[in-house]
Design a protein around this motif. Structure first.
Motif, mmCIF file in Angstrom:
data_model
loop_
_atom_site.group_PDB
_atom_site.id
_atom_site.type_symbol
_atom_site.label_atom_id
_atom_site.label_comp_id
_atom_site.label_asym_id
_atom_site.label_seq_id
_atom_site.Cartn_x
_atom_site.Cartn_y
_atom_site.Cartn_z
ATOM 1 N N ASP A 118 64.716 -14.059 31.088
ATOM 2 C CA ASP A 118 64.432 -12.927 31.969
ATOM 3 C C ASP A 118 65.687 -12.238 32.505
ATOM 4 O O ASP A 118 66.039 -11.175 32.032
ATOM 5 N N HIS B 85 66.929 -9.187 30.496
ATOM 6 C CA HIS B 85 67.423 -7.897 30.998
ATOM 7 C C HIS B 85 68.942 -8.006 31.097
ATOM 8 O O HIS B 85 69.509 -8.274 32.151
ATOM 9 N N HIS C 143 63.333 -12.161 25.710
ATOM 10 C CA HIS C 143 63.180 -11.258 26.876
ATOM 11 C C HIS C 143 64.300 -11.519 27.860
ATOM 12 O O HIS C 143 64.276 -12.509 28.580
ATOM 13 N N HIS D 24 55.574 -13.105 30.122
ATOM 14 C CA HIS D 24 54.980 -13.899 31.216
ATOM 15 C C HIS D 24 53.542 -14.291 30.886
ATOM 16 O O HIS D 24 53.243 -15.468 30.767
ATOM 17 N N HIS E 276 55.541 -6.496 30.047
ATOM 18 C CA HIS E 276 55.280 -7.512 31.073
ATOM 19 C C HIS E 276 53.780 -7.506 31.351
ATOM 20 O O HIS E 276 53.261 -6.545 31.921
HETATM 21 ZN ZN LIG Z 1 61.347 -9.249 32.693
#
Ligand SMILES: [Zn+2]
Length: 492
Positions: A307, A78, A76, A256, A227
């Motif tokens: 992240d 971005h 994960h 998460h 998420h």
């Molecule tokens: Zn994220």
């Protein structure tokens, strides 16, 4: 190999052997091989052992003093946000939502997605992260998605495009004819170095509008990454709706998963899903406490992630370290509440190294292909070795060494799909300058588009005020005067 390796040092088609490493195979049947060799032929691991015989034309890499492990897997990230590396260092999750969702996400252009992805992809490979899920939620149109994939294809790593659009409704953009066309053009039949997922969040709206997007995922056989359990954003209602409609599957990834009820964790466990834990993110942004201490009790498999580099680093050494630290901190805190002392740690260094490799591969359904040093698997390998560093010896506890001692600067050699892409601490055949120039243009554009005031205010949110509590031991004249803000006090 000579000190000055370049891309010509590893000609295509010639086998490569790593000699004399401490090999962490992450294969339960093999474990650690001391003074171990790993032979790579074409794109596969051919053999693991001591004193391996190798073909005459083999290229040897001296791995002595080093740790050889499987390439790491980030489930994960971005990647597009790497274009603004470090910008949000002092953000909360609210600052992040305000910046990307409410105010500025819309200004990014396809070339900005390209720039961020290119830099992030290079950074991943450089740090030994050989597989990265690009949780790409800035794809306002298919043109953006093409730019994202163009960047991923320009870097010799393994990637999974998790297609998303934070400004759109997933039940709409997944239905667009050009979306189906994109899958045909860019994903289908492109091999195992580029995969795809659908990336969207489930709001908990009782009407469950996301149902249509889940149906598209099912139609195209795409895993969904979402998420989940993010304080104030997504909660148990989303999990319940997914469960009741039959969309929780073994390929689903719950990012998460930090603030969920026992019931939600049990639904995840029962349907075979995986968590993507971003400890550095959860501790800073406020999605909830890094959940590994909970996931363990619910038997939910864990993968690790970073992240976004708009806040944090993008190397999994940081992920492993912060995950282990957060888990142990929580165990101590829970025990102290009961007036007890933790006598044995549940979470071990070996486990987090496994999460960073095989755990990620399993979450992506790629554990038959990558994630351990096992003959027959694809050769995605990382050699941690740094002869100039005082940190590389003594090498006593190899898993602990990876987690608490080594860092990305110690990544000596990286191999992806049998190809050496970094050697002797230098990237091979990768154009870092192209990324530097592309990102500079994006920064210049975003800054001028936002204006100086918004740029500065976004980067530097107002500080929370500290409220001092009364201290009964404050008794000196100097301290009393200082509390009352007296100027004379400082002249004592
Ligand atoms: Zn994220």
């Amino acid at each position: 190999m000579s000190q000055n390796a370049d891309s010509n040092s590893f000609p295509a088609g010639r086998p490569v052997v790593f000699r004399n490493a401490t090999v962490l195979t992450i294969d339960p049947s093999t474990g650690i091989v001391e003074n171990g060799d790993v032979l790579v032929v074409n794109d596969r691991i051919a053999a693991v052992g001591q004193h391996l015989s190798a073909p005459d034309n083999v290229v040897e890499i001296d791995a002595s003093g080093g740790i050889l492990m499987p390439g790491m897997v980030d489930t994960h990230r971005h990647m597009w946000q790497t274009a603004l590396r470090g910008f949000g260092a002092d953000w909360t999750l609210t600052n992040y939502f305000q910046f990307y969702y409410l105010n500025w996400g819309k200004i990014f252009r396809p070339e900005d997605i390209y720039a961020g992805n290119l830099l992030s992809a290079i950074e991943a490979v450089d740090a030994g992260v050989t597989t990265t899920v690009d949780w790409s939620h800035g794809l306002q149109t298919v043109e953006y998605a093409d730019a994202a994939v163009d960047a991923l294809e320009a870097v010799p790593g393994r990637f999974v495009l998790a297609y998303g659009n934070l400004l759109g409704a997933p039940w709409q953009w997944t239905k667009a004819p050009e979306f189906a066309d994109f899958i045909r053009r860019r994903i289908d039949g492109h091999g195992d170095r580029l995969g795809m997922q659908l990336a969207f969040d489930v709001t908990g709206d009782p009407a469950f509008p996301e149902k249509a997007a889940f149906e598209v995922a099912r139609e195209y056989n795409l895993p969904v990454t979402t998420h989940a359990g993010v304080w104030g954003a997504t909660n148990d209602n989303g999990i319940r709706l997914m469960y009741e409609h039959g969309f929780m599957t073994p390929s689903t990834i719950y990012v998460h998963a930090a603030t969920l009820s026992q019931d939600s964790y049990q639904r995840i466990a029962a349907t075979g899903g995986h968590a993507s834990v971003s400890s550095e993110s959860e501790q800073n942004a406020g999605q909830g406490y890094p959940p590994t201490w909970q996931l363990r009790r619910h038997n939910i498999p864990v993968s690790l992630s970073m992240d976004t580099s708009v806040w944090w680093s993008a190397d999994l050494f940081s992920a492993m370290r912060s995950t282990l630290s957060a888990d142990r901190a929580r165990e101590h805190r829970e025990a102290h509440r009961r007036n007890e002392t933790v006598m044995l740690s549940h979470l071990r260094a070996e486990q987090v190294v496994t999460w960073a490799t095989l755990g990620g591969a399993s979450a992506l359904g790629m554990d038959k292909l990558i994630g351990s040093i096992t003959p027959g698997k694809k050769a995605d390998l990382v050699l941690i070795k740094n002869d100039q560093s005082p940190v590389m010896f003594p090498l006593l506890h190899p898993y602990g060494h990876v987690v608490f001692q080594a860092g990305r600067g110690d990544v000596h050699t990286v191999m992806v799909d049998g190809k050496v892409v970094k050697h002797n601490h230098r990237l091979l055949g990768i154009d870092l300058n192209a990324a530097r120039q592309a990102v500079a243009k994006t920064v210049e554009y975003a800054r001028s588009r936002m204006g100086e005031q918004a740029w500065n205010e976004s980067m530097n949110p107002a500080k929370a005020v500290v409220e001092l509590i009364d201290n009964p031991y404050t008794y000196t004249k100097k301290e009393q005067a200082a509390q009352q803000g007296s100027a004379e006090a400082s002249q004592d």
